[in-house]
Design a protein around this motif. Structure first.
Motif, PDB file in Angstrom:
ATOM      1  N   PRO A 213      66.100  38.043 -61.245  1.00  0.00           N
ATOM      2  CA  PRO A 213      64.898  38.570 -61.911  1.00  0.00           C
ATOM      3  C   PRO A 213      64.287  39.712 -61.081  1.00  0.00           C
ATOM      4  CG  PRO A 213      64.853  36.173 -61.813  1.00  0.00           C
ATOM      5  CD  PRO A 213      65.991  36.600 -60.951  1.00  0.00           C
ATOM      6  N   PRO A 214      64.171  40.916 -61.620  1.00  0.00           N
ATOM      7  CA  PRO A 214      63.666  42.040 -60.834  1.00  0.00           C
ATOM      8  C   PRO A 214      62.302  41.800 -60.197  1.00  0.00           C
ATOM      9  CG  PRO A 214      64.693  42.844 -62.827  1.00  0.00           C
ATOM     10  CD  PRO A 214      64.654  41.351 -62.948  1.00  0.00           C
ATOM     11  N   VAL A 215      61.401  41.115 -60.901  1.00  0.00           N
ATOM     12  CA  VAL A 215      60.069  40.922 -60.327  1.00  0.00           C
ATOM     13  C   VAL A 215      60.116  39.935 -59.161  1.00  0.00           C
ATOM     14  CG1 VAL A 215      59.259  39.021 -61.806  1.00  0.00           C
ATOM     15  CG2 VAL A 215      57.627  40.715 -60.928  1.00  0.00           C
ATOM     16  N   ALA A 216      61.073  38.979 -59.187  1.00  0.00           N
ATOM     17  CA  ALA A 216      61.225  38.066 -58.056  1.00  0.00           C
ATOM     18  C   ALA A 216      61.817  38.787 -56.848  1.00  0.00           C
ATOM     19  CB  ALA A 216      62.102  36.872 -58.445  1.00  0.00           C
ATOM     20  N   ILE A 217      62.747  39.711 -57.083  1.00  0.00           N
ATOM     21  CA  ILE A 217      63.272  40.530 -55.988  1.00  0.00           C
ATOM     22  C   ILE A 217      62.161  41.406 -55.418  1.00  0.00           C
ATOM     23  CG2 ILE A 217      64.822  42.442 -55.453  1.00  0.00           C
ATOM     24  CD1 ILE A 217      66.315  39.838 -55.691  1.00  0.00           C
ATOM     25  N   TRP A 218      61.371  41.995 -56.300  1.00  0.00           N
ATOM     26  CA  TRP A 218      60.214  42.800 -55.854  1.00  0.00           C
ATOM     27  C   TRP A 218      59.287  41.957 -54.974  1.00  0.00           C
ATOM     28  CZ3 TRP A 218      54.978  42.055 -56.693  1.00  0.00           C
ATOM     29  CH2 TRP A 218      54.126  43.113 -56.357  1.00  0.00           C
ATOM     30  N   GLY A 219      58.963  40.753 -55.436  1.00  0.00           N
ATOM     31  CA  GLY A 219      58.073  39.894 -54.668  1.00  0.00           C
ATOM     32  C   GLY A 219      58.671  39.489 -53.336  1.00  0.00           C
ATOM     33  N   THR A 220      59.972  39.230 -53.310  1.00  0.00           N
ATOM     34  CA  THR A 220      60.635  38.873 -52.058  1.00  0.00           C
ATOM     35  C   THR A 220      60.563  40.013 -51.058  1.00  0.00           C
ATOM     36  OG1 THR A 220      62.145  37.381 -53.235  1.00  0.00           O
ATOM     37  CG2 THR A 220      62.832  38.143 -51.053  1.00  0.00           C
ATOM     38  N   LYS A 221      60.794  41.217 -51.528  1.00  0.00           N
ATOM     39  CA  LYS A 221      60.721  42.375 -50.627  1.00  0.00           C
ATOM     40  C   LYS A 221      59.304  42.558 -50.094  1.00  0.00           C
ATOM     41  CE  LYS A 221      61.991  47.260 -50.221  1.00  0.00           C
ATOM     42  NZ  LYS A 221      62.645  48.430 -50.845  1.00  0.00           N
ATOM     43  N   GLN A 222      58.306  42.375 -50.959  1.00  0.00           N
ATOM     44  CA  GLN A 222      56.920  42.483 -50.522  1.00  0.00           C
ATOM     45  C   GLN A 222      56.619  41.446 -49.437  1.00  0.00           C
ATOM     46  OE1 GLN A 222      54.707  44.855 -51.701  1.00  0.00           O
ATOM     47  NE2 GLN A 222      56.443  45.659 -52.846  1.00  0.00           N
ATOM     48  N   ALA A 223      57.065  40.207 -49.656  1.00  0.00           N
ATOM     49  CA  ALA A 223      56.756  39.124 -48.723  1.00  0.00           C
ATOM     50  C   ALA A 223      57.442  39.333 -47.380  1.00  0.00           C
ATOM     51  CB  ALA A 223      57.165  37.781 -49.326  1.00  0.00           C
ATOM     52  N   VAL A 224      58.712  39.737 -47.405  1.00  0.00           N
ATOM     53  CA  VAL A 224      59.448  39.938 -46.151  1.00  0.00           C
ATOM     54  C   VAL A 224      58.810  41.051 -45.322  1.00  0.00           C
ATOM     55  CG1 VAL A 224      61.633  40.733 -45.192  1.00  0.00           C
ATOM     56  CG2 VAL A 224      61.633  39.010 -47.000  1.00  0.00           C
ATOM     57  N   HIS A 225      58.469  42.152 -45.953  1.00  0.00           N
ATOM     58  CA  HIS A 225      57.870  43.259 -45.208  1.00  0.00           C
ATOM     59  C   HIS A 225      56.480  42.881 -44.671  1.00  0.00           C
ATOM     60  CE1 HIS A 225      60.520  46.710 -46.970  1.00  0.00           C
ATOM     61  NE2 HIS A 225      61.185  45.813 -46.275  1.00  0.00           N
ATOM     62  N   TYR A 226      55.721  42.141 -45.448  1.00  0.00           N
ATOM     63  CA  TYR A 226      54.401  41.718 -44.978  1.00  0.00           C
ATOM     64  C   TYR A 226      54.545  40.788 -43.780  1.00  0.00           C
ATOM     65  CZ  TYR A 226      49.492  40.336 -45.180  1.00  0.00           C
ATOM     66  OH  TYR A 226      48.173  40.109 -44.869  1.00  0.00           O
ATOM     67  N   ALA A 227      55.465  39.831 -43.874  1.00  0.00           N
ATOM     68  CA  ALA A 227      55.664  38.880 -42.776  1.00  0.00           C
ATOM     69  C   ALA A 227      56.160  39.569 -41.509  1.00  0.00           C
ATOM     70  CB  ALA A 227      56.653  37.799 -43.205  1.00  0.00           C
ATOM     71  N   ARG A 228      56.942  40.617 -41.673  1.00  0.00           N
ATOM     72  CA  ARG A 228      57.417  41.378 -40.511  1.00  0.00           C
ATOM     73  C   ARG A 228      56.263  41.948 -39.702  1.00  0.00           C
ATOM     74  NH1 ARG A 228      59.876  46.883 -42.261  1.00  0.00           N
ATOM     75  NH2 ARG A 228      57.638  47.104 -42.668  1.00  0.00           N
ATOM     76  N   ASP A 229      55.198  42.350 -40.373  1.00  0.00           N
ATOM     77  CA  ASP A 229      54.105  43.067 -39.726  1.00  0.00           C
ATOM     78  C   ASP A 229      52.845  42.236 -39.518  1.00  0.00           C
ATOM     79  OD1 ASP A 229      55.720  45.349 -39.753  1.00  0.00           O
ATOM     80  OD2 ASP A 229      55.032  45.938 -41.746  1.00  0.00           O
ATOM     81  N   HIS A 230      52.880  40.927 -39.893  1.00  0.00           N
ATOM     82  CA  HIS A 230      51.703  40.075 -39.777  1.00  0.00           C
ATOM     83  C   HIS A 230      52.088  38.719 -39.216  1.00  0.00           C
ATOM     84  CE1 HIS A 230      50.513  43.091 -42.789  1.00  0.00           C
ATOM     85  NE2 HIS A 230      49.265  42.836 -42.470  1.00  0.00           N
ATOM     86  N   GLY A 231      51.089  37.950 -38.826  1.00  0.00           N
ATOM     87  CA  GLY A 231      51.312  36.612 -38.315  1.00  0.00           C
ATOM     88  C   GLY A 231      51.677  35.631 -39.417  1.00  0.00           C
ATOM     89  N   VAL A 232      52.111  34.428 -39.001  1.00  0.00           N
ATOM     90  CA  VAL A 232      52.564  33.432 -39.965  1.00  0.00           C
ATOM     91  C   VAL A 232      51.437  33.004 -40.895  1.00  0.00           C
ATOM     92  CG1 VAL A 232      53.457  31.075 -40.214  1.00  0.00           C
ATOM     93  CG2 VAL A 232      54.406  32.593 -38.463  1.00  0.00           C
ATOM     94  N   GLU A 233      50.252  32.725 -40.349  1.00  0.00           N
ATOM     95  CA  GLU A 233      49.152  32.245 -41.193  1.00  0.00           C
ATOM     96  C   GLU A 233      48.775  33.276 -42.256  1.00  0.00           C
ATOM     97  OE1 GLU A 233      44.577  30.526 -40.813  1.00  0.00           O
ATOM     98  OE2 GLU A 233      45.744  30.946 -39.010  1.00  0.00           O
TER      99      GLU A 233
END
Length: 279
Positions: A213-233
């Motif tokens: 599903p394209p929107v799930a891939i979009w969301g996964t990319k958003q989450a991975v990049h955010y987690a790369r640059d922010h803390g776990v919480e």
């Protein structure tokens, strides 16, 4: 897009394939390269029908990086005044934004690298999601060899992709990183025996991504990049907001049914985008 001089662009099965296509110049990066890359990435980002992008190249090398004759010609860096040096900052910001478009594209980007990936080309592939390479490929942070600091993303993105000590060694010495060592340190995820096998492998991965599903891939990319640059919480909190925003019972049901019935899933494309000024 038929007016490209530095690239060819094709789309099949929701997968875009962008090819650096100036092998006679080792696919070096001059002003037309940046203009066309900006144009292509903007088109793909806004269209919504493409679900993955593969970037490959032609000739002996993936890219020899920035075309040095550009400086002093089309681009002049004035170090004689504070005003001129301030303009260098603005010029670099503009160039950095082009490769950031790769990182922020709404769909995953796979870089298929063969031969030399040198200087600005390292900046470019560092912004991709996945890097595949041929066994004869190598990476070189060439800037230090010509008396300057790598300035379009290499030193900012590679610390997230490979061991810091190895990056420092490469950045300080300008040594080549061979493909086998790039695989061992995680910069590259798979090696191939030939250019043909490389491109085929990258396109196969892109088609696999495009089947989700394209929107799930979009969301996964958003989450991975955010987690790369922010803390776990913070990242977990962002994940809750993100999942709540894009959750679809239909998508989950269709994905499960498609697996059970051993068929391709049927998922809607991302919505096309328009600039506010175009509305």
């Amino acid at each position: 897009m038929n007016d490209l001089r530095c690239f060819t662009l094709s789309t099949q099965e929701h997968v875009a394939h962008l090819v650096l296509d100036r092998p006679e110049a080792m696919n070096t990066m001059h002003p037309a390269f940046w203009r066309e890359l900006d144009q292509v990435l903007d088109h793909l980002h806004r269209a919504g029908d493409v679900r993955a992008l593969v970037v490959s190249s032609t000739g002996k090398h993936f890219s020899a990086g920035m075309a040095l004759e550009t400086f002093g010609g089309a681009i002049t860096l004035d170090d004689r005044s504070p005003e001129g040096r301030a303009a260098i900052f603005d010029l670099l910001t503009d160039m950095q934004a082009t490769f950031t478009r790769i990182e922020s594209l709404r769909v995953p980007v796979i870089a298929a690298i063969h031969g030399g990936c040198i200087g600005g080309a390292v900046d470019m592939v560092a912004a991709a999601c996945i890097r595949y390479a041929t066994r004869d490929a190598f990476f070189c942070i060439q800037e230090i060899n010509i008396g300057m600091v790598a300035d379009v993303g290499t030193l900012q993105r590679l610390p997230k992709l490979m061991p810091l000590g190895l990056l420092k060694e490469l950045a300080y010495t300008g040594r080549r990183l061979p493909a086998e060592r790039a695989l061992a340190c995680g910069l590259v995820t798979e090696l191939f025996g030939s250019h043909e096998e490389l491109v085929a492998g990258a396109l196969a991965c892109a088609r696999e991504i495009a089947a989700k599903p394209p929107v799930a891939i979009w969301g996964t990319k958003q989450a991975v990049h955010y987690a790369r640059d922010h803390g776990v919480e913070d990242s977990l909190r962002q994940m809750g907001w993100l999942q709540g925003a894009i959750w679809s019972n239909r998508h989950v049901g269709e994905a499960v049914a498609a697996m059970q019935q051993r068929r391709a899933g049927d998922f809607p494309a991302l919505a096309p985008l328009k600039r506010f000024s175009e509305l």
